[in-house]
Design a protein around this motif. Structure first.
Motif, PDB file in Angstrom:
ATOM      1  N   LEU A  22      44.128  23.332  29.036  1.00 27.47           N
ATOM      2  CA  LEU A  22      43.624  24.122  27.912  1.00 27.47           C
ATOM      3  C   LEU A  22      42.456  25.007  28.351  1.00 27.47           C
ATOM      4  CD1 LEU A  22      43.656  21.855  24.743  1.00 27.47           C
ATOM      5  CD2 LEU A  22      44.737  24.083  25.074  1.00 27.47           C
ATOM      6  N   ALA A  23      41.529  24.396  29.078  1.00 29.70           N
ATOM      7  CA  ALA A  23      40.361  25.147  29.544  1.00 29.70           C
ATOM      8  C   ALA A  23      40.804  26.316  30.413  1.00 29.70           C
ATOM      9  CB  ALA A  23      39.423  24.226  30.321  1.00 29.70           C
ATOM     10  N   PHE A  24      41.783  26.070  31.268  1.00 30.80           N
ATOM     11  CA  PHE A  24      42.288  27.113  32.151  1.00 30.80           C
ATOM     12  C   PHE A  24      42.918  28.242  31.334  1.00 30.80           C
ATOM     13  CE2 PHE A  24      45.507  28.839  35.112  1.00 30.80           C
ATOM     14  CZ  PHE A  24      44.634  29.267  36.098  1.00 30.80           C
ATOM     15  N   ALA A  25      43.730  27.837  30.340  1.00 27.92           N
ATOM     16  CA  ALA A  25      44.379  28.837  29.490  1.00 27.92           C
ATOM     17  C   ALA A  25      43.332  29.683  28.778  1.00 27.92           C
ATOM     18  CB  ALA A  25      45.290  28.147  28.481  1.00 27.92           C
ATOM     19  N   GLU A  26      42.262  29.023  28.337  1.00 27.42           N
ATOM     20  CA  GLU A  26      41.196  29.762  27.661  1.00 27.42           C
ATOM     21  C   GLU A  26      40.583  30.807  28.577  1.00 27.42           C
ATOM     22  OE1 GLU A  26      37.992  27.724  25.511  1.00 27.42           O
ATOM     23  OE2 GLU A  26      39.404  26.084  25.294  1.00 27.42           O
ATOM     24  N   ILE A  27      40.323  30.390  29.800  1.00 22.27           N
ATOM     25  CA  ILE A  27      39.708  31.329  30.747  1.00 22.27           C
ATOM     26  C   ILE A  27      40.629  32.523  30.969  1.00 22.27           C
ATOM     27  CG2 ILE A  27      38.993  31.622  33.141  1.00 22.27           C
ATOM     28  CD1 ILE A  27      37.953  28.768  33.030  1.00 22.27           C
ATOM     29  N   ILE A  28      41.929  32.238  31.123  1.00 24.69           N
ATOM     30  CA  ILE A  28      42.899  33.333  31.318  1.00 24.69           C
ATOM     31  C   ILE A  28      42.860  34.275  30.113  1.00 24.69           C
ATOM     32  CG2 ILE A  28      45.354  33.883  31.546  1.00 24.69           C
ATOM     33  CD1 ILE A  28      44.376  32.639  34.041  1.00 24.69           C
ATOM     34  N   ALA A  29      42.878  33.666  28.902  1.00 27.75           N
ATOM     35  CA  ALA A  29      42.885  34.480  27.681  1.00 27.75           C
ATOM     36  C   ALA A  29      41.628  35.344  27.607  1.00 27.75           C
ATOM     37  CB  ALA A  29      42.988  33.577  26.463  1.00 27.75           C
ATOM     38  N   VAL A  30      40.478  34.725  27.904  1.00 24.29           N
ATOM     39  CA  VAL A  30      39.215  35.470  27.859  1.00 24.29           C
ATOM     40  C   VAL A  30      39.252  36.626  28.849  1.00 24.29           C
ATOM     41  CG1 VAL A  30      36.768  35.318  28.434  1.00 24.29           C
ATOM     42  CG2 VAL A  30      37.813  33.570  26.993  1.00 24.29           C
ATOM     43  N   THR A  31      39.767  36.342  30.056  1.00 26.22           N
ATOM     44  CA  THR A  31      39.823  37.384  31.078  1.00 26.22           C
ATOM     45  C   THR A  31      40.669  38.556  30.606  1.00 26.22           C
ATOM     46  OG1 THR A  31      39.756  35.581  32.665  1.00 26.22           O
ATOM     47  CG2 THR A  31      40.217  37.765  33.534  1.00 26.22           C
ATOM     48  N   PHE A  32      41.843  38.222  30.033  1.00 32.05           N
ATOM     49  CA  PHE A  32      42.728  39.298  29.585  1.00 32.05           C
ATOM     50  C   PHE A  32      42.084  40.112  28.469  1.00 32.05           C
ATOM     51  CE2 PHE A  32      46.081  37.727  32.170  1.00 32.05           C
ATOM     52  CZ  PHE A  32      46.917  38.816  32.312  1.00 32.05           C
ATOM     53  N   THR A  33      41.438  39.420  27.531  1.00 34.97           N
ATOM     54  CA  THR A  33      40.800  40.146  26.443  1.00 34.97           C
ATOM     55  C   THR A  33      39.705  41.060  26.984  1.00 34.97           C
ATOM     56  OG1 THR A  33      40.979  37.998  25.400  1.00 34.97           O
ATOM     57  CG2 THR A  33      40.060  39.751  24.074  1.00 34.97           C
ATOM     58  N   TYR A  34      38.975  40.528  27.967  1.00 37.38           N
ATOM     59  CA  TYR A  34      37.885  41.314  28.546  1.00 37.38           C
ATOM     60  C   TYR A  34      38.413  42.603  29.154  1.00 37.38           C
ATOM     61  CZ  TYR A  34      33.868  42.486  31.422  1.00 37.38           C
ATOM     62  OH  TYR A  34      32.811  43.140  31.994  1.00 37.38           O
ATOM     63  N   PHE A  35      39.577  42.510  29.799  1.00 34.14           N
ATOM     64  CA  PHE A  35      40.087  43.672  30.521  1.00 34.14           C
ATOM     65  C   PHE A  35      40.995  44.547  29.676  1.00 34.14           C
ATOM     66  CE2 PHE A  35      38.932  41.178  34.311  1.00 34.14           C
ATOM     67  CZ  PHE A  35      38.179  42.154  34.931  1.00 34.14           C
ATOM     68  N   LYS A  36      41.224  44.153  28.419  1.00 27.00           N
ATOM     69  CA  LYS A  36      42.111  44.965  27.587  1.00 27.00           C
ATOM     70  C   LYS A  36      41.541  46.370  27.433  1.00 27.00           C
ATOM     71  CE  LYS A  36      43.443  44.036  23.281  1.00 27.00           C
ATOM     72  NZ  LYS A  36      43.589  43.181  22.117  1.00 27.00           N
ATOM     73  N   PRO A  37      42.430  47.394  27.511  1.00 30.39           N
ATOM     74  CA  PRO A  37      41.900  48.743  27.372  1.00 30.39           C
ATOM     75  C   PRO A  37      41.209  48.906  26.024  1.00 30.39           C
ATOM     76  CG  PRO A  37      44.307  48.753  27.583  1.00 30.39           C
ATOM     77  CD  PRO A  37      43.871  47.345  27.714  1.00 30.39           C
ATOM     78  N   ARG A  38      40.020  49.483  26.053  1.00 31.02           N
ATOM     79  CA  ARG A  38      39.269  49.656  24.813  1.00 31.02           C
ATOM     80  C   ARG A  38      39.529  51.033  24.230  1.00 31.02           C
ATOM     81  NH1 ARG A  38      34.901  47.193  28.436  1.00 31.02           N
ATOM     82  NH2 ARG A  38      36.812  47.136  29.639  1.00 31.02           N
ATOM     83  N   LYS A  39      39.351  51.138  22.947  1.00 31.41           N
ATOM     84  CA  LYS A  39      39.422  52.448  22.299  1.00 31.41           C
ATOM     85  C   LYS A  39      38.259  53.298  22.807  1.00 31.41           C
ATOM     86  CE  LYS A  39      42.708  51.746  19.075  1.00 31.41           C
ATOM     87  NZ  LYS A  39      43.260  50.665  19.897  1.00 31.41           N
TER      88      LYS A  39
ATOM     89  N   VAL B 179      56.845  45.915  29.622  1.00 31.05           N
ATOM     90  CA  VAL B 179      55.448  45.719  30.000  1.00 31.05           C
ATOM     91  C   VAL B 179      54.810  46.954  30.621  1.00 31.05           C
ATOM     92  CG1 VAL B 179      55.655  43.243  30.327  1.00 31.05           C
ATOM     93  CG2 VAL B 179      56.159  44.771  32.225  1.00 31.05           C
ATOM     94  N   GLY B 180      55.641  47.937  31.024  1.00 27.66           N
ATOM     95  CA  GLY B 180      55.157  49.056  31.849  1.00 27.66           C
ATOM     96  C   GLY B 180      53.999  49.827  31.258  1.00 27.66           C
ATOM     97  N   THR B 181      54.179  50.287  29.999  1.00 25.05           N
ATOM     98  CA  THR B 181      53.141  51.125  29.401  1.00 25.05           C
ATOM     99  C   THR B 181      51.842  50.342  29.232  1.00 25.05           C
ATOM    100  OG1 THR B 181      54.881  52.336  28.276  1.00 25.05           O
ATOM    101  CG2 THR B 181      52.655  52.647  27.457  1.00 25.05           C
ATOM    102  N   GLY B 182      51.978  49.071  28.824  1.00 27.03           N
ATOM    103  CA  GLY B 182      50.798  48.229  28.688  1.00 27.03           C
ATOM    104  C   GLY B 182      50.074  48.079  30.012  1.00 27.03           C
ATOM    105  N   LEU B 183      50.845  47.870  31.057  1.00 25.02           N
ATOM    106  CA  LEU B 183      50.289  47.707  32.399  1.00 25.02           C
ATOM    107  C   LEU B 183      49.553  48.972  32.832  1.00 25.02           C
ATOM    108  CD1 LEU B 183      50.429  45.434  34.495  1.00 25.02           C
ATOM    109  CD2 LEU B 183      52.309  46.656  35.577  1.00 25.02           C
ATOM    110  N   LYS B 184      50.181  50.116  32.562  1.00 26.47           N
ATOM    111  CA  LYS B 184      49.570  51.394  32.931  1.00 26.47           C
ATOM    112  C   LYS B 184      48.231  51.575  32.222  1.00 26.47           C
ATOM    113  CE  LYS B 184      50.102  55.655  31.224  1.00 26.47           C
ATOM    114  NZ  LYS B 184      50.749  56.879  30.757  1.00 26.47           N
ATOM    115  N   GLU B 185      48.254  51.312  30.906  1.00 25.82           N
ATOM    116  CA  GLU B 185      47.021  51.513  30.147  1.00 25.82           C
ATOM    117  C   GLU B 185      45.956  50.501  30.545  1.00 25.82           C
ATOM    118  OE1 GLU B 185      47.984  51.757  26.011  1.00 25.82           O
ATOM    119  OE2 GLU B 185      49.094  53.637  26.296  1.00 25.82           O
ATOM    120  N   TRP B 186      46.407  49.359  31.018  1.00 25.74           N
ATOM    121  CA  TRP B 186      45.471  48.339  31.485  1.00 25.74           C
ATOM    122  C   TRP B 186      44.777  48.814  32.760  1.00 25.74           C
ATOM    123  CZ3 TRP B 186      45.580  44.156  35.298  1.00 25.74           C
ATOM    124  CH2 TRP B 186      44.677  43.144  34.990  1.00 25.74           C
ATOM    125  N   ILE B 187      45.569  49.356  33.693  1.00 26.18           N
ATOM    126  CA  ILE B 187      44.996  49.832  34.952  1.00 26.18           C
ATOM    127  C   ILE B 187      44.115  51.051  34.711  1.00 26.18           C
ATOM    128  CG2 ILE B 187      45.565  50.911  37.154  1.00 26.18           C
ATOM    129  CD1 ILE B 187      48.002  49.143  37.282  1.00 26.18           C
TER     130      ILE B 187
END
Lengths: 165, 449
Positions: A22-39, B179-187
């Motif tokens: 669970l802890a590992f999954a949380e870290i992964i989730a946090v990492t992905f959210t952190y790197f999600k493209p922002r508006k 997944v492609g477009t998401g991946l692109k926008e992520w990078i």
């Protein structure tokens, strides 16, 4: 023998495993959210994505005008209708220049060609050029660059016509 | 003991030089220097005709890249407004700045080239067979890391060359379903290259990839030690020996390594003095230069894009190739050909035939598509005409070639897989060459640009 497997120790071991997972999954989730493209931050332009292109008479039938600020082309077809098209090639996003001598958009990257309606005249482009919404109010053209409309081919209902006066 | 002796002893513990001789010295020296090198190696693996020193050259280039890269980090500013000017300032104002950038650039380009040759060498000497199977996989990971290091470094100057190469390379991802477009926008950190892209690429280029390299390179070296050295070269028909004659790494291996390193560094320095790393105008999102080309190591893929639907050029074919490469050590081989160049005498002949066939077919296919097929085709590219048909044709050629090798030439598995590999690699190299040198404005075919 079967019973001995379920000792307190084995239960705790499994608990550790689950909690660790669970802890590992949380870290992964946090990492992905952190790197999600922002508006992108709201800029003064972003609030108002509508660009006033000018009065209808400014555009001759059969010509294409470039709008650098909105990153689009405004094409007036021979029959007087208007199309606002993104300048990005649908193949690999290069900026497509309008070559008036050939009456075509020709992409410098992979030599895709589009006619004045944005329709693919030569592959490898897979789709016609993307569209922006055009509105004509009081004989003045307005293009909404906020939303891109994808299309595969040209269709007559994509064209906006000025009111006959 | 004086304080200096005590300090020295603390750094190099163990016996000090005594009247009895300094026999401990070399061992201490070795234990420090030879973490990655064994103290003795099979004598035959010293032959230049086995390795051509390619792995060592790659290691030297990585060393150059790390040292120059660290220094460049102090001069570079990772923002669209600052990046280009910081490079111009580096080149024109900072002493040796231009040289430093040139060394970094040419080492990076050289590394791709050398790593590719190294990969060919390992393949054609069957050095991927047990116990070296997993080291082949590690090597492929390193190859990817090197490609991506080059690719992410390409954007950093934020000039026209960089901007458009990155635009088209990342837009390629759009064609991967789901997944492609998401991946692109992520990078990219958005829909098109911008400030966030530069920050992403900078972080990946200067932290993540170097960390990966620092992990995988020692791993790669360590597996060589675990396999008791490199594959032992032999001639076709020669049986592997049970007892190999060993040679001391010091001086036989180390002197060779040092000499090679000096030659590599001198060569890079000379190139860096006479050839400047390219820098075009500052990036302008409104104007794609004509022609816009991907970085040269991606030109093979860009050329494929001219002929295949992107789903095939960017997804189906690369995935098949990568899976095939990863599986190479795990196929069922009849003969132990480890250490024999091209498997056998017949293998040499078949490889040559494959290469010639690939050159002829690839050139013919490109010309045919350019002047007859694409010229007579209108409308948007579609999956059938531009995807399935040419892909099916290419696949049919490969299968036909496989059967020809198996049935026509009665080749072993080793020789057949080698022939198919040669066919595909040669085709890719030919496509890359066409893309780099024979595509002019508008990406039209033309004689040497």
């Amino acid at each position: 023998m079967e019973k001995e497997k379920h000792t307190r120790r084995s239960f705790l071991n499994k608990l550790w495993l689950v909690l660790g997972g669970l802890a590992f999954a949380e870290i992964i989730a946090v990492t992905f959210t952190y790197f999600k493209p922002r508006k992108p931050e709201i800029s003064p332009e972003a609030g108002n994505s509508v660009i006033v292109a000018g009065p209808v008479e400014n555009f001759e039938p059969g010509t294409v005008s470039a709008f650098v600020r909105g990153k689009f082309y405004l094409a007036r077809l021979e029959d007087g209708g208007f199309l606002a098209m993104s300048r990005r090639c649908t193949h690999l996003s290069c900026t497509v220049p309008w070559v008036s001598s050939e009456n075509k958009f020709i992409c410098p990257c992979h030599s895709s060609e589009f006619d004045i309606r944005g329709e693919v005249a030569n592959p490898p482009a897979p789709r016609a050029l993307d569209l922006y919404h055009v509105e004509i109010q009081n004989n003045v053209l307005k293009v909404d660059t906020g939303k891109l409309k994808k299309r595969s081919v040209f269709a007559a209902d994509q064209v906006t016509y000025p009111k006959k006066t | 003991m004086s304080i200096f002796q005590r300090i020295h002893l603390s750094v190099f513990p163990g016996k000090r030089n005594t009247k009895h001789g300094n026999s401990e010295r070399p061992k201490i020296f070795r234990s420090f220097l030879l973490h990655f090198r064994p103290s003795a190696i099979p004598e035959k693996t010293l032959r230049l005709s086995l390795t051509w020193g390619l792995g060592s050259i790659a290691a030297v280039l990585v060393f150059l890249l790390f040292s120059t890269g660290l220094m460049l980090k102090f001069a570079y500013e990772a923002s669209p407004d600052g990046a280009y000017n910081s490079i111009v300032y580096l080149i024109n104002q900072i002493p040796f700045g231009r040289l430093l950038r040139n060394i970094h650039r040419w080492s990076a380009n050289g590394l791709i080239f050398v790593v590719f040759l190294h990969f060919l060498r390992v393949f054609y000497t069957s050095a991927f067979t047990a116990p070296r199977q997993f080291n082949w996989v590690i090597g492929l990971c390193l190859f990817c890391a090197v490609i991506f290091s080059n690719f992410t470094g390409y954007l950093l100057p934020w000039d026209q060359l960089a901007y458009w190469a990155i635009t088209i390379s990342t837009s390629m991802l759009d064609y991967i379903p789901a997944v492609g477009t998401g991946l692109k926008e992520w990078i990219l950190g958005g829909t098109e290259p911008g400030p966030r892209t530069l920050m992403n690429f900078y972080a990946i280029h200067t932290a993540i990839l170097p960390a990966l390299l620092l992990f995988f390179i020692p791993f790669h070296f360590w597996r060589i030690r675990k396999a008791k050295g490199l594959v032992i070269p032999r001639s076709p028909g020669e049986e592997p020996e049970t007892e190999e004659k060993m040679a001391d790494a010091m001086p036989h291996l180390i002197t060779r390594d040092v000499a090679l390193a000096l030659i590599v560094i001198a060569t890079i320095l000379i190139i860096a003095m006479f050839f400047n790393a390219p820098l075009a105008d500052q990036a302008n999102p409104g104007l794609s230069p004509n022609p816009t080309k991907a970085p040269w190591y991606f030109m093979g893929i860009q050329e494929m894009l001219m002929h295949f639907h992107p789903v095939f050029a960017l997804l189906v074919i690369p995935v098949l190739i990568v899976v095939g490469l990863l599986l190479i050590p795990y196929f069922n081989y009849e003969a132990n050909t480890a250490g024999i160049w091209f498997c056998s005498v017949k293998g040499r002949k078949l490889s040559l035939i494959s290469a010639v066939v690939a050159v002829v077919l690839t050139v013919a296919a490109v010309l045919l598509d350019e002047f007859f097929i694409s010229a007579n085709m209108d409308g948007p590219a579609n999956l059938i005409n531009n995807g399935l048909l040419p892909f099916g044709l290419a696949l049919a050629i490969c299968i036909g070639f496989f059967l020809l090798m198996k049935k026509g030439f009665a080749a072993t598995n080793n020789e057949t897989i080698q022939a198919i590999f040669t066919l595909l690699i040669t085709a890719f190299v030919v496509l890359t060459i066409i893309g780099i040198w024979f595509r002019g404005p508008g990406m039209q075919l033309m004689w040497a640009t």
